[in-house]
Structures are given as C-alpha cells and as structure tokens.
Write an enzyme that holds these catalytic residues in place. Structure first.
Site, PDB file in Angstrom:
ATOM      1  N   ILE A 260       0.854  -1.210   0.000  1.00 49.68           N
ATOM      2  CA  ILE A 260       0.000   0.000   0.000  1.00 49.68           C
ATOM      3  C   ILE A 260       0.885   1.254   0.000  1.00 49.68           C
ATOM      4  O   ILE A 260       1.752   1.387   0.860  1.00 49.68           O
ATOM      5  CB  ILE A 260      -0.909   0.032   1.251  1.00 49.68           C
ATOM      6  CG1 ILE A 260      -1.769  -1.231   1.320  1.00 49.68           C
ATOM      7  CG2 ILE A 260      -1.770   1.270   1.267  1.00 49.68           C
ATOM      8  CD1 ILE A 260      -2.596  -1.324   2.605  1.00 49.68           C
TER       9      ILE A 260
ATOM     10  N   GLY B 238       4.525 -16.657   4.640  1.00 50.41           N
ATOM     11  CA  GLY B 238       5.594 -15.640   4.566  1.00 50.41           C
ATOM     12  C   GLY B 238       5.172 -14.275   5.066  1.00 50.41           C
ATOM     13  O   GLY B 238       5.869 -13.291   4.841  1.00 50.41           O
TER      14      GLY B 238
ATOM     15  N   ASP C 214       5.253  -4.955  15.737  1.00 48.37           N
ATOM     16  CA  ASP C 214       5.440  -4.626  14.318  1.00 48.37           C
ATOM     17  C   ASP C 214       4.522  -3.461  13.923  1.00 48.37           C
ATOM     18  O   ASP C 214       4.955  -2.521  13.245  1.00 48.37           O
ATOM     19  CB  ASP C 214       5.147  -5.868  13.454  1.00 48.37           C
ATOM     20  CG  ASP C 214       5.255  -5.564  11.975  1.00 48.37           C
ATOM     21  OD1 ASP C 214       6.383  -5.395  11.477  1.00 48.37           O
ATOM     22  OD2 ASP C 214       4.204  -5.449  11.313  1.00 48.37           O
TER      23      ASP C 214
ATOM     24  N   LYS D 218       5.532   0.438  12.655  1.00 50.39           N
ATOM     25  CA  LYS D 218       4.951   1.123  11.490  1.00 50.39           C
ATOM     26  C   LYS D 218       4.285   2.429  11.916  1.00 50.39           C
ATOM     27  O   LYS D 218       4.352   3.434  11.208  1.00 50.39           O
ATOM     28  CB  LYS D 218       3.938   0.196  10.806  1.00 50.39           C
ATOM     29  CG  LYS D 218       4.611  -1.004  10.153  1.00 50.39           C
ATOM     30  CD  LYS D 218       3.617  -2.083   9.787  1.00 50.39           C
ATOM     31  CE  LYS D 218       4.296  -3.261   9.120  1.00 50.39           C
ATOM     32  NZ  LYS D 218       3.460  -4.461   9.057  1.00 50.39           N
TER      33      LYS D 218
HETATM   34  P1  NAP Z   1      12.934 -13.506   5.353  1.00 49.11           P
HETATM   35  O1  NAP Z   1      12.011 -14.256   4.485  1.00 49.11           O
HETATM   36  O2  NAP Z   1      13.279 -14.057   6.695  1.00 49.11           O
HETATM   37  O3  NAP Z   1      14.308 -13.294   4.522  1.00 49.11           O
HETATM   38  C1  NAP Z   1      15.428 -12.692   5.084  1.00 49.11           C
HETATM   39  C2  NAP Z   1      16.572 -12.829   4.079  1.00 49.11           C
HETATM   40  O4  NAP Z   1      17.708 -12.127   4.592  1.00 49.11           O
HETATM   41  C3  NAP Z   1      17.029 -14.259   3.825  1.00 49.11           C
HETATM   42  O5  NAP Z   1      17.371 -14.416   2.489  1.00 49.11           O
HETATM   43  C4  NAP Z   1      18.268 -14.418   4.710  1.00 49.11           C
HETATM   44  O6  NAP Z   1      19.225 -15.323   4.177  1.00 49.11           O
HETATM   45  C5  NAP Z   1      18.832 -13.018   4.636  1.00 49.11           C
HETATM   46  N1  NAP Z   1      19.605 -12.645   5.828  1.00 49.11           N
HETATM   47  C6  NAP Z   1      19.151 -12.473   7.085  1.00 49.11           C
HETATM   48  N2  NAP Z   1      20.159 -12.121   7.906  1.00 49.11           N
HETATM   49  C7  NAP Z   1      21.275 -12.073   7.137  1.00 49.11           C
HETATM   50  C8  NAP Z   1      22.648 -11.792   7.397  1.00 49.11           C
HETATM   51  N3  NAP Z   1      23.073 -11.470   8.614  1.00 49.11           N
HETATM   52  N4  NAP Z   1      23.504 -11.834   6.353  1.00 49.11           N
HETATM   53  C9  NAP Z   1      23.091 -12.167   5.120  1.00 49.11           C
HETATM   54  N5  NAP Z   1      21.802 -12.444   4.806  1.00 49.11           N
HETATM   55  C10 NAP Z   1      20.917 -12.398   5.802  1.00 49.11           C
HETATM   56  O7  NAP Z   1      12.446 -12.028   5.613  1.00 49.11           O
HETATM   57  P2  NAP Z   1      11.338 -11.207   4.774  1.00 49.11           P
HETATM   58  O8  NAP Z   1       9.993 -11.643   5.219  1.00 49.11           O
HETATM   59  O9  NAP Z   1      11.684 -11.215   3.342  1.00 49.11           O
HETATM   60  O10 NAP Z   1      11.531  -9.741   5.398  1.00 49.11           O
HETATM   61  C11 NAP Z   1      12.624  -8.942   5.042  1.00 49.11           C
HETATM   62  C12 NAP Z   1      12.384  -7.524   5.562  1.00 49.11           C
HETATM   63  O11 NAP Z   1      11.201  -7.002   4.981  1.00 49.11           O
HETATM   64  C13 NAP Z   1      12.174  -7.423   7.083  1.00 49.11           C
HETATM   65  O12 NAP Z   1      12.686  -6.184   7.515  1.00 49.11           O
HETATM   66  C14 NAP Z   1      10.666  -7.423   7.220  1.00 49.11           C
HETATM   67  O13 NAP Z   1      10.234  -6.771   8.394  1.00 49.11           O
HETATM   68  C15 NAP Z   1      10.280  -6.613   5.991  1.00 49.11           C
HETATM   69  N6  NAP Z   1       8.929  -6.844   5.484  1.00 49.11           N
HETATM   70  C16 NAP Z   1       8.475  -8.105   5.282  1.00 49.11           C
HETATM   71  C17 NAP Z   1       7.219  -8.301   4.711  1.00 49.11           C
HETATM   72  C18 NAP Z   1       6.660  -9.679   4.458  1.00 49.11           C
HETATM   73  O14 NAP Z   1       5.508  -9.780   4.034  1.00 49.11           O
HETATM   74  N7  NAP Z   1       7.412 -10.742   4.700  1.00 49.11           N
HETATM   75  C19 NAP Z   1       6.456  -7.192   4.363  1.00 49.11           C
HETATM   76  C20 NAP Z   1       6.957  -5.912   4.587  1.00 49.11           C
HETATM   77  C21 NAP Z   1       8.204  -5.743   5.127  1.00 49.11           C
HETATM   78  P3  NAP Z   1      18.865 -16.886   4.037  1.00 49.11           P
HETATM   79  O15 NAP Z   1      17.818 -16.963   2.961  1.00 49.11           O
HETATM   80  O16 NAP Z   1      20.136 -17.535   3.638  1.00 49.11           O
HETATM   81  O17 NAP Z   1      18.343 -17.327   5.379  1.00 49.11           O
HETATM   82  N1  HSE Z   2       4.988  -9.241   9.429  1.00 50.22           N
HETATM   83  C1  HSE Z   2       4.436  -8.116   8.778  1.00 50.22           C
HETATM   84  C2  HSE Z   2       2.930  -8.236   8.794  1.00 50.22           C
HETATM   85  C3  HSE Z   2       4.928  -8.048   7.348  1.00 50.22           C
HETATM   86  O1  HSE Z   2       2.417  -9.327   9.085  1.00 50.22           O
HETATM   87  O2  HSE Z   2       2.256  -7.244   8.538  1.00 50.22           O
HETATM   88  C4  HSE Z   2       4.508  -6.785   6.648  1.00 50.22           C
HETATM   89  O3  HSE Z   2       5.131  -5.667   7.209  1.00 50.22           O
END
Ligand code: NAP
Ligand code: HSE
Length: 437
Positions: free
Chosen positions: A143, A194, A208, A212
């Site tokens: 969004i 995810g 969280d 935000k």
């Molecule tokens: P995730 O699925 O846990 O992926 C994290 C990635 O970062 C993985 O590829 C991991 O490597 C890598 N990583 C973590 N620590 C590391 C380190 N020290 N060195 C190198 N690589 C590292 O996380 P995500 O859900 O994509 O979220 C990522 C960010 O976006 C977070 O800040 C989260 O709050 C934000 N976010 C997430 C969403 C959502 O819907 N998931 C939405 C909005 C914002 P490996 O793959 O090798 O483990």
């Molecule tokens: N963990 C977060 C949520 C990802 O569930 O809203 C998006 O920021």
C-alpha cells in the site's frame, strides 16, 4: 543518479533473498520490459548477500548476480548504485545501511523495526550525505501510504491516522473469526505464507504495528515519537469468547494502530479494538491492511491493499528503486526539511480517552451487577450497553460473564476502576478490557 550512468542499468546490491527479496526478483524478471519502458533503462541485481547461498529457493536467482560473502561488501561495491536491504533485524541491517549511506549510496529498505528504533540517526545521515533512504515497503506492504503522507497529502494538517497495520495479526483474527481456527493454527498458516516476521512475537504482541505507527507519525506530524513510550497491546489475549461478544454488539475485533492530534498533542497507541461492522476497517480481512487518514483539507482518505507477502511488498520496494533511478534522492526523506526531527509532543497515555468494552467473570449472585456498575460510575465511566449471558461451552454455571460497553472513558479512570473491581471477592478471573474505535 549521475548523468554518466544515464544509459546504464540501475545496479542493485540486494541484501536478503527471503519472502520480500524473492518477491522483488520475481517482479524484476516478469516485468523487465515494462520497467525499462518506464525508466528508459533496465534494473539489474548485480550483487547479493544471503546467510546461506546453497539454500534451495522457489524463485530463480537474478541472472548475472554474484554473491558476496558479507552483506557489508555491498556498501562499497563499485558495481552497486542502490543498496536494497531486505534482511530485517537491527544488527547487520543497521551496519549495512549506515555504511551504504556514508559511502554515498542510496538505500531502499522494508525494515520498519530499524526505522522505528534508529530512524532519527539514519535519516540525518542520509540528509547529510545527500542520498536517499527510501522505505515505502516498510509500512503496509504494497500500500503506497508513505508516498501518500509524504507527497500527496503534504498540504494537510493530519487529524488522525488509523489503520490495520499488521497482516499477520489480521490474518489470525480473521481466521479465528470466520473459519473457527485456533490461534496457534492460524499463526502457523501466516508463517507458512511468509507474512510473519522472523520473530512472530513482533507481529502478535503488536510491536510490528508499533514500528509502522512510529514511521507514520514521523510522516504525518514531522515529529519523532519514541517507540518505548508508545502504548502497545497485542492480540495474544483476544479470545473467541470476546470475539463472539463483540459480534453481539455488531462489532469486529481488529488490531488497530492509531495516532490522533488532540489539541496539538499526539495521542497514539496500538491495541486490539472493537469496531462497528459498518466501518470499512472492519471489513479488512486476512493479510490485507488498510489505513484511514483524516486531513484538515482533504477529509477522510482510505488506502487498502495487501499488507504483507513477497510480490505486494516487492512492488513497493521496486517503486522506491524506480523513483531513485528516475529522480534521484528527494531533498528530505521524512517529508520535512529538518535533518533531525523534533521529539513528539505526546498526550500522556493515562489521559487517552475512548469507548471501552469490559468483560468480568463473576459469581452469579445478587448485587454483583450493581457493584460493578457503581465501581465504574464512581470514576465517571458511564455504561452504554450491558450483557449477561452464560458462555455456550461453560462447565461451571456458578460464574457468568458480564459485559459492558461504555461511553468515552479516560485511561486513568479505567485503571482506577479496574483496580477496585479486581479486589471484589465475587470477581473470579482477570477482567478483560478492550478499546472501542
Ligand atoms: P525472510 O524471508 O526471513 O528473509 C530474510 C533474508 O535475509 C534471507 O534471504 C536471509 O538469508 C537473509 N539474511 C538475514 N540475515 C542475514 C545476514 N546477517 N547476512 C546475510 N543475509 C541475511 O524475511 P522477509 O519476510 O523477506 O523480510 C525482510 C524484511 O522485509 C524485514 O525487515 C521485514 O520486516 C520486511 N517486510 C516483510 C514483509 C513480508 O511480508 N514478509 C512485508 C513488509 C516488510 P537466508 O535466505 O540464507 O536465510
Ligand atoms: N509481518 C508483517 C505483517 C509483514 O504481518 O504485517 C509486513 O510488514
């Protein structure tokens, strides 16, 4: 972006290839031609970092990208124009963003936790270095609420920002309400899809959404609200019984983050709240998020969409990358010209007022209802509706739930009444207390 790079690809250093990193990569692959048409040049991941490069992942690695052993290498890499931080967390991500900004590289991040904790320092560094720290994906996934507050509503005094800011909690509450899933099963499903943070307590304990909200307050009011001062309650204590009683009052239960301007002071918090089923926010289900912004000129504006998940969040990350590639860094990243924003003028939490829902588990005997009503009345809390009804699965019929919806009550008075009520000998369980939007 310098003119020398004009015809070159926009070169990304991607830290993190999890849910969001893969979402971004899949859009870059699927929409390469469209992105080039919009920008006049392609966008390519040139270098990337993960924890375990050998892990098998559902999304193919970006073509031509090399792995670096340490994400911090991306900050100095000559073949990287924009560092995209999608690892999450407060340690390596913090070091990477600081290093990248200090080396004059733009940064795009989805890391609301880091921005809430260290935003003040990082935004100041970006301003000092004249580079962009862009963060559309950090609030509500796909969004475009950051852009809306920063640009589209810039001329408005913001009266209130109210939203469903966490997809995981909303997914869990929706599944508990509509599909009768247990809290634990619903959380497992959200993790599998995810949506959840690496540490899901951040989602379900309301933190969280709090991260935000701090980002949104900065954008709406140009003030830094200290995260540690924000009142936060999660959904872990919301029971199916309270959801059922909420329905009796024509309400849903949602985790709501809200900031309001009360005579120049910011009243803010994250709490599970009852809200009338007729409100648009009550009709936001699953991992969807919505934000209602009230501006003094525009009136109410409602934004709705997917608040979590790889491609929706990747869409917001890509928008920031394209904005930086097209226009360069905007002169300020917070929407306000100061390098360091002033601390928020906050309304003390005990002065907060809202309508309330109380559920008391009490012995079923004469005088109990009157005593509860008096304890509330003594501190000026006025009851609006009341229900006494035996819960369907009750084993012990000697205790009953008594539920009150009240008119507006001040937090200080609520605390005083609850203190007194908890001491009554006929009260047989911890009282439940929720706010009503
Ligand atoms: P995730 O699925 O846990 O992926 C994290 C990635 O970062 C993985 O590829 C991991 O490597 C890598 N990583 C973590 N620590 C590391 C380190 N020290 N060195 C190198 N690589 C590292 O996380 P995500 O859900 O994509 O979220 C990522 C960010 O976006 C977070 O800040 C989260 O709050 C934000 N976010 C997430 C969403 C959502 O819907 N998931 C939405 C909005 C914002 P490996 O793959 O090798 O483990
Ligand atoms: N963990 C977060 C949520 C990802 O569930 O809203 C998006 O920021």
């Amino acid at each position: 972006m310098s003119a020398a790079l004009a015809a070159q690809p926009v070169r990304l250093g991607l830290a993190g290839f999890g849910t969001v990193g893969q979402g971004l990569a899949s859009i870059l692959a699927d929409s390469a031609e469209w992105i080039e048409r919009r920008l006049g040049r392609p966008v390519a991941v040139t270098a990337m970092a993960v924890r375990d490069p050998s892990k098998v992942r559902p999304t193919p690695l970006p073509a031509g990208a090399r792995f670096v052993a340490d994400p911090l290498e991306l900050a100095a890499a000559e073949d990287v124009d924009i560092v995209v931080e999608l690892m999450g967390g407060l340690t390596t991500a913090y070091d990477l963003i600081r290093l990248a900004l200090a080396s004059g590289k733009h940064v795009v991040t989805a890391n609301k936790h880091l921005l809430a904790e260290k935003g003040e320092e990082l935004f100041a560094l970006a301003a000092q270095k004249g580079v962009g720290l862009y963060y559309e994906a950090s609030v509500c996934g796909g969004i475009p609420v950051v852009q809306t507050l920063k640009e589209s509503l810039a001329g408005n005094r913001i009266m209130a920002v109210t939203g469903i800011l966490n997809g995981t909690s909303n997914f869990i509450l929706s599944r508990m309400t509509c599909k009768g899933l247990s809290y634990g099963d619903a959380l497992k499903k959200a993790q599998k899809k995810g949506f959840a943070e690496a540490d899901p307590t951040l989602d379900v304990e309301g933190f969280d959404a709090a991260h935000k909200l701090v980002v949104l307050i900065r954008l709406a009011y140009g003030q830094d609200y200290p995260l540690s001062a924000l009142p936060v309650t999660g959904i872990t204590h919301v029971t199916p019984l309270d959801i059922a009683f909420a329905h009796e009052f024509g309400c849903e239960v949602k985790l709501i983050g809200q900031a309001k301007d009360i005579d120049g002071k910011i009243m803010a918090g994250v709490h599970p709240m009852l809200l009338s089923k007729s409100y648009l926010l009550a009709q936001v289900h699953g991992a969807f998020n919505a934000v209602r912004i009230v501006g003094d000129a525009v009136g109410a504006v409602m934004l709705y969409g997917q608040g979590a998940g790889g491609r929706p969040t990747g869409s917001a990350v890509l928008a920031d990358i394209m904005a930086l590639a097209r226009d360069g860094a905007a002169p300020n990243n917070t929407g306000f010209p100061e390098k360091v924003l002033p601390p928020a003028q906050t309304l003390p939490p005990e002065e907060e007022t809202s309508r309330r829902y109380f559920r008391f588990t009490v012995e079923d005997k004469p005088g109990v209802l009157a005593a509860l009503a008096k304890a509330l009345g003594d501190v000026g809390i006025s009851i609006y509706q009341a229900v006494q009804k035996v819960a369907p699965d009750t084993q012990d019929e000697s205790v009953v739930p008594i539920v009150f919806m009240t008119h507006h009550a001040r937090q200080r008075d609520v605390d005083a009444a609850l203190e007194k009520i908890k001491a009554f000998p006929f009260v047989k369980a911890e009282p439940v207390h929720l706010r009503v939007l």
